[in-house]
Scaffold this motif. Structure first.
Motif, PDB file in Angstrom:
ATOM      1  N   GLY A 149      17.485 -43.596 -50.231  1.00 34.96           N
ATOM      2  CA  GLY A 149      18.889 -42.895 -49.871  1.00 34.96           C
ATOM      3  C   GLY A 149      18.480 -42.129 -48.573  1.00 34.96           C
ATOM      4  N   GLY A 150      19.454 -41.444 -48.228  1.00 29.37           N
ATOM      5  CA  GLY A 150      19.272 -40.449 -47.142  1.00 29.37           C
ATOM      6  C   GLY A 150      18.444 -39.300 -47.324  1.00 29.37           C
ATOM      7  N   VAL A 151      18.346 -38.361 -46.336  1.00 25.85           N
ATOM      8  CA  VAL A 151      17.377 -37.069 -46.600  1.00 25.85           C
ATOM      9  C   VAL A 151      18.179 -36.310 -47.710  1.00 25.85           C
ATOM     10  N   PRO A 152      17.433 -35.985 -48.921  1.00 28.61           N
ATOM     11  CA  PRO A 152      17.856 -35.225 -49.886  1.00 28.61           C
ATOM     12  C   PRO A 152      17.920 -33.649 -49.461  1.00 28.61           C
ATOM     13  N   ASP A 153      18.419 -32.719 -49.882  1.00 22.42           N
ATOM     14  CA  ASP A 153      18.410 -31.451 -49.991  1.00 22.42           C
ATOM     15  C   ASP A 153      16.998 -31.081 -50.296  1.00 22.42           C
ATOM     16  N   ALA A 154      16.168 -30.156 -49.837  1.00 25.90           N
ATOM     17  CA  ALA A 154      14.890 -29.775 -50.133  1.00 25.90           C
ATOM     18  C   ALA A 154      14.838 -29.263 -51.469  1.00 25.90           C
ATOM     19  N   ASN A 155      15.675 -28.725 -52.065  1.00 24.92           N
ATOM     20  CA  ASN A 155      15.442 -28.185 -53.484  1.00 24.92           C
ATOM     21  C   ASN A 155      16.292 -29.236 -54.515  1.00 24.92           C
ATOM     22  N   ALA A 156      16.580 -30.350 -54.087  1.00 24.52           N
ATOM     23  CA  ALA A 156      17.416 -31.111 -54.969  1.00 24.52           C
ATOM     24  C   ALA A 156      16.467 -31.717 -55.986  1.00 24.52           C
ATOM     25  N   MET A 157      15.038 -32.011 -55.601  1.00 23.71           N
ATOM     26  CA  MET A 157      14.145 -32.774 -56.612  1.00 23.71           C
ATOM     27  C   MET A 157      13.204 -31.951 -56.729  1.00 23.71           C
ATOM     28  N   PRO A 158      12.948 -31.179 -57.908  1.00 23.24           N
ATOM     29  CA  PRO A 158      11.757 -30.030 -58.049  1.00 23.24           C
ATOM     30  C   PRO A 158      10.699 -30.636 -58.488  1.00 23.24           C
ATOM     31  N   ILE A 159       9.530 -30.367 -57.446  1.00 21.57           N
ATOM     32  CA  ILE A 159       8.262 -30.711 -57.790  1.00 21.57           C
ATOM     33  C   ILE A 159       7.330 -29.622 -57.981  1.00 21.57           C
TER      34      ILE A 159
END
Lengths: 261, 233
Positions: A149-159
């Motif tokens: 998809g598009g560029v996600p929010d930097a903190n949307a996917m915690p790693i």
């Protein structure tokens, strides 16, 4: 600091060397070593710059220059190779041949320069080997094909920081093939494991982790690379310090994937 | 599991699992051998040997053990041949100067051959005599099994007699040394192949493997040497 700098610049030196270089006209031709003398090589120059000097000399003598791979000369593209005095990328640690400096050698040294030797990397000419096998392994699964998809929010996917660091370390593999060149079995496991790990550790890559491990290992086997015996020579000689822990991860991913079949 | 054992990792998986199986056998073997040092004229050792020869579970495990050896040896040969082919026909003129690579890890097949050669001598010394040909030293003796006096083969006398020969003790020391080196790499390598390793566990497996390897190697040698020195006559 100034004093140190001065001291270092005073040490700038030039050396004379004897080079034993592998020459081979083509893939099917028989190769042989040729001996050359180079003089007044600055110890501040890189190994490839030293070979440039040799080639200038050969051209001036009306001889054919030595063919060798190189591109960025910054240690990041993975194009340069060369087996120098018993080491892929030469005797210095954690550097590619282009970043190997002549200060690692002494005046009067004889340097033996050979191509990578492995059934998976046939010689094309002189010091250039065909490393397309690595591209074929990548094409078998070393990518993410899910639509992210598009560029996600930097903190949307915690790693986690640990995973991010490990993935980044694995991703620093430049695919030069030094691991295969160093391995007594001509195994490509360190390369494949780095490419599998950099994606398996991250959420976007996990989706295809099982298929990727199976396809890349199967391609690696098919292309005639050897079986890993965990000697660890690859890790020692890797210019990017890729760890054997990645091979354990690849084994894990592969066994898990096969168990699910 | 399609084609798992045909893949490079699958074949190594077989090497690892059979290797670790053989390691458990070594532990049983070593603990039984330790009974040779009990100063009771071999009574306890004979009782243990009698148990091993008659217990149905042990009988069942004997062919499994043989199969374990066979798979380990056959796959080692297949992998070694494939690896030599993968290395290509040309060798480096400047050799291989990579530092910090364990000698044993580069010579597993050779070390395996040393162990196999030893195994031939070992089987001829004991297993063949006990199971097939018999031996004058194996004359019968009596032990008490579960309160009942039972007639058994005097396995202790055969072992004691064999370890009375210096050349046998030397061959055993060489075989054990080969085994120890083989295990220093083989043990941790098995866990690496299973994928049960990372940067931290690699160090742990290596330490555990090295300690285990020398415990087994020195253990077998020491028992033979002590038998030669203090248990004769």
């Amino acid at each position: 600091m100034v004093q140190q700098f001065k001291k270092k610049s005073n040490m700038e030196n030039s050396i004379n060397l004897t080079l034993k270089v592998w020459r081979q006209n083509g893939p099917k031709e028989k190769g042989r070593f040729e001996t050359y003398q180079v003089s007044n090589i600055s110890t501040d120059s890189s190994f490839l710059e030293m070979l440039d000097v040799l080639n200038e000399q050969l051209i001036n003598e009306g001889k054919e220059p030595v063919a060798f791979d190189h591109d960025c000369r910054e240690g990041i593209c993975g194009m340069c190779s060369l087996y120098i005095n018993g080491h892929p990328h030469g005797p210095d640690d954690r550097v590619t041949t282009c970043q190997l400096h002549m200060r690692n050698f002494n005046d009067g040294d004889t340097i033996t320069i050979e191509p990578w030797r492995s059934a998976g990397f046939p010689v094309i000419k002189d010091l250039i080997v065909d490393r397309q096998a690595f591209d074929k392994i990548i094409a078998a699964g070393g990518y993410v094909s899910v639509n992210t998809g598009g560029v996600p929010d930097a903190n949307a996917m915690p790693i986690s920081k640990a995973d991010a660091d490990e993935a980044m370390d694995a991703a620093s593999c430049i695919g030069c093939g030094a691991c295969v060149a160093a391995c007594k079995n001509g195994s490509a496991m360190l390369f494949v494991s780095a490419k599998v790990s950099q994606l398996a550790l991250l959420p976007q890559g996990k989706v295809e982790a099982a298929r990727r491990a199976k396809n890349m290992v199967s391609k690696m086997d098919e292309l005639g690379f050897g079986n890993c015996t965990n000697t660890g020579a690859c890790e020692v000689e890797c210019p990017k310090g890729i760890s054997l822990a990645n091979i354990a991860r690849l084994n894990r991913e592969f066994i898990k994937a096969k168990a699910q079949d | 599991m399609s084609n798992f054992f045909g893949s490079s990792i699958g074949k190594k998986f077989l090497m690892s699992i059979t290797g670790l199986f053989l390691v458990t056998f070594l532990l049983v073997h070593l603990s039984l051998n330790a009974l040779l040092l009990v100063p009771d004229g071999g009574e306890l050792f004979n009782a243990a040997a009698h148990f091993m020869a008659t217990n149905p579970l042990i009988k069942l495990m004997e062919p499994v053990l043989g199969l374990g050896f066979l798979v380990h040896i056959i796959y080692a040969s297949i992998l070694t041949l494939q690896n030599q082919k993968a290395r290509g026909n040309d060798r480096y003129a400047s050799g291989n100067n990579t530092k910090n690579v364990a000698w044993a890890s580069k010579n597993m097949y050779v070390l395996g051959a040393v162990i196999l050669a030893f195994l031939v001598v070992h089987i001829a010394n004991f297993w063949v005599k006990m199971k097939i040909t018999g031996d004058s030293l194996l004359g019968h003796t009596h032990i008490t099994v579960a309160g009942v006096e039972t007639q058994v083969e005097n396995a202790y006398a055969l072992v004691n007699g064999t370890f009375g020969m210096l050349w046998v003790v030397i061959v055993y020391a060489i075989g054990s040394l080969g085994l120890a080196y083989h295990l220093t790499h083989g043990f941790w390598s098995a866990f690496q192949t299973f994928g049960l390793s990372n940067s931290i566990w690699r160090k742990r497996w290596t330490v555990i493997g090295t300690v285990f390897a020398w415990f087994v190697g020195i253990g077998f040698t020491l028992i033979a040497v002590l038998q030669y020195l203090f248990f004769q006559g």
